[in-house]
Design an enzyme around this catalytic site. Sequence first.
Site, short mmCIF file in Angstrom:
data_model
loop_
_atom_site.label_atom_id
_atom_site.label_comp_id
_atom_site.label_asym_id
_atom_site.label_seq_id
_atom_site.Cartn_x
_atom_site.Cartn_y
_atom_site.Cartn_z
N THR A 25 -2.31 4.33 -4.66
CA THR A 25 -2.08 3.09 -5.41
C THR A 25 -2.02 1.90 -4.48
OG1 THR A 25 0.33 3.35 -5.30
CG2 THR A 25 -0.82 4.30 -7.22
N GLU A 38 6.55 -0.41 25.25
CA GLU A 38 5.30 0.34 25.10
C GLU A 38 4.77 0.73 26.47
OE1 GLU A 38 2.56 -1.45 22.15
OE2 GLU A 38 4.07 -3.04 21.94
N LEU A 87 0.84 -1.20 0.00
CA LEU A 87 0.00 0.00 0.00
C LEU A 87 0.87 1.24 0.00
CD1 LEU A 87 -2.68 1.55 0.22
CD2 LEU A 87 -2.62 1.14 2.70
N TYR A 121 5.42 -4.49 27.00
CA TYR A 121 4.69 -3.38 27.62
C TYR A 121 5.24 -3.00 28.99
CZ TYR A 121 1.13 -3.58 23.99
OH TYR A 121 0.49 -3.52 22.77
N SER A 131 -5.60 3.29 21.44
CA SER A 131 -6.08 2.75 20.17
C SER A 131 -6.61 3.87 19.28
CB SER A 131 -7.21 1.74 20.43
OG SER A 131 -7.87 1.40 19.23
#
Length: 742
Positions: free
Chosen positions: A679, A501, A95, A540, A315
């Site tokens: 594209t 994280e 992508l 995390y 999120s």
Amino acid sequence: MRGRSKCSLSRLEAVLIVFLTLMTAVTAVLLILRFLPGEGVSAEDPSQPTSTQSTSTSGSGNYLIGVGRADCTGPVAEIPLMGFANPDQVGGGLLTRLYSRAFIVAEPDNSRRVVFVSADIGMVSQRVRLEVLKELKSKYGELYRQDNVILSGTHTHSGPAGYFQYTLFWLTSKGLVRPSLQAVVNGIVKSIDIAHEDMKKGRLFINRGTVENSQINRSPYSYLQNPASERSRYSSNTDKEMVMLKMVAANGQELGLISWFAVHPVSMNNTNHLVNSDNVGYASHLFEQEKNEGMLPGEGSFVAAFASSNLGDVSPNTKGPFCINTGDSCDNPQSTCPVGGAKMCMAMGPGTDMFDSTRIIGQNIYLKAKEVYANASQEITGPLSSAHQWVNMSDVSVELNATHTVKTCKPALGHSFAAGTIDGVGAFNFTQGAVEGDPFWDNIRDQLLGEPSNETQACHEPKPILFSTGEMTRPHPWHPDIVDVQLATIGSLAIVAVPGELTTMSGRRLREAVRSEFESHGTSGMNVVIAGLCNVYTHYITTYEEYQVQRYEAASTIYGPHTLSAYIQLYRGLARAIATNTVQDLPSGPEPPLFNVTSLTLVPAVTADNAPSSKTFGDVLQEVRQQYRVGEVAEVTFVSANPRNSAENVTEHNFLTVERYMSTSGSWHVVHNDASWETRFYWTKGSRGQSNATVQWHIPRTTEPGTYRIRHFGHYKKIPLFKPAVFYPFEGTSSVFEIINL
């Protein structure tokens, strides 16, 4: 003296009074300016400095600045994608391309410098970092080192996997995939090379802004475990603040920017098979396209990095969690549905599909960044410094107070790790929030991998251990023990490079601790940013309170309940060393290992490519239409070959172009390439070495009417008898078609 009139003043006294009056007025004005709220400044973090300094962005440079961007995409087919740990999520096309973006800041006399790299990858692995540092040392000697080079991943979940050396990550990466590793290492090093070769005098400016409608907390129940008094200091359960560093050359040329903002790049979900940089990558794409006007994606001198921060529980899927089978909300402590359990509970983005959601979130971030960038006026000045240590995170003693000392643990993952999150659910019957083990799965674990020791189980309580990775060493250790902790300062900006994280509240506590440490040693007003996914991946980092309820993030806090406290202690030590100019006294710590795992992979070798009978590579199988309107999708399918041939054997490659015929020159002009958002390149593998490539062009509404065509490029592989494989380039071209007005 007594004989003089009380009203008379000497000339000296009069001058002093006038001078004192002027100084009082100047002081009053400065105080007013000091406490006026700056444009674009957010009050989200009450402990952040909020002063601004109105200045022109041109003038003599305070630093030497270099920026660089290089492709780090790697193989786009047949390689697992890194992030969701979904064995079915294997690359099948492209992508957008992935880039490494490097920024070098040096003092005018070149005595000290800091490098910050943000790469469009899931995370920086220890293997990547060690190989990058090795390459830099061979090129530049001791100029770029482990203390002054920060490598950060954006955390896209749609990049090729396979660049790790620890066993756990092999399971879903199919081992160490050398082409993936080399693409990342080469891309990072090349971006640093470009920045290094184009250093120029310049100035730095910092600004902040609030990004709305782009994130939710995906573990709000965990967040609520933090003290109410602490939560009351913040207006949201996510950090909405964007912090930006703007870079301008002394002659006024705009060089680039680094933006730190906390959001997971998971707008593209675990059903996606196209390699891409997700929402923050799209923000980079938009900003770079604006500044590098007339250039194709990946080209141009302006570099815009949208780097990761404390995104652990954040999120982009702003519609929240719903049961995909019933449509009911599943926003509960276990994220489960009445029918189907946890596997049915998923969060959706704001768009109609994952592509649309990626576009919306990326555009939100870009638009705020554009505003913050335009209004950046607070100049960063002052010396550079950096501090680094390797630490055995499985054995850190943490002084919680004068009487209480605790320790970190050997790495381990809890049962809720296997449950996944509302952004990407796990498998089987695992659920988030599990504080007790499951006899069925525990028995299987004991038979196959061994039972966790009593010591490790006790250390991790209340986590029920699913994988005691710190006690699993075959064929190599499953998780790292030796971890990088790193802190770099550029004047009043402090970049905390975290190897994992951090959740929202964990990041807030760490920022506040580092800022407080600087202040306690006389360095006030530091702008502290968290740079996430740096240098080595350790999953995390939750707060102690969040750890107690064992949702996914806590189950994935591998060094136990006191992990955050350990990091706070360690980063305080780095801040103290910088503030007191004692960095040279810091012990370097135990060096991490470099395992010999170069040949260990389950990715099948690329076989010879074959074209169908009466066809050749590049032939068109399904043509475009003769005419399209803007907003429609032009699509063409070609006889193709395995894209890995190109990624593994060609340094620079492009799989497609969209071209417009220019009647004035009688030539074709490339308007899009495979890095363009508009594209899409889909690769479909057939039998007997045959494969097809479908190229889509989602025609933007800004497209000018005219004559166009689509081209496809690749390499096919032939294996002569008793000879090495040979790769041949090929290309294909669609019929011409017209774009007309609505």
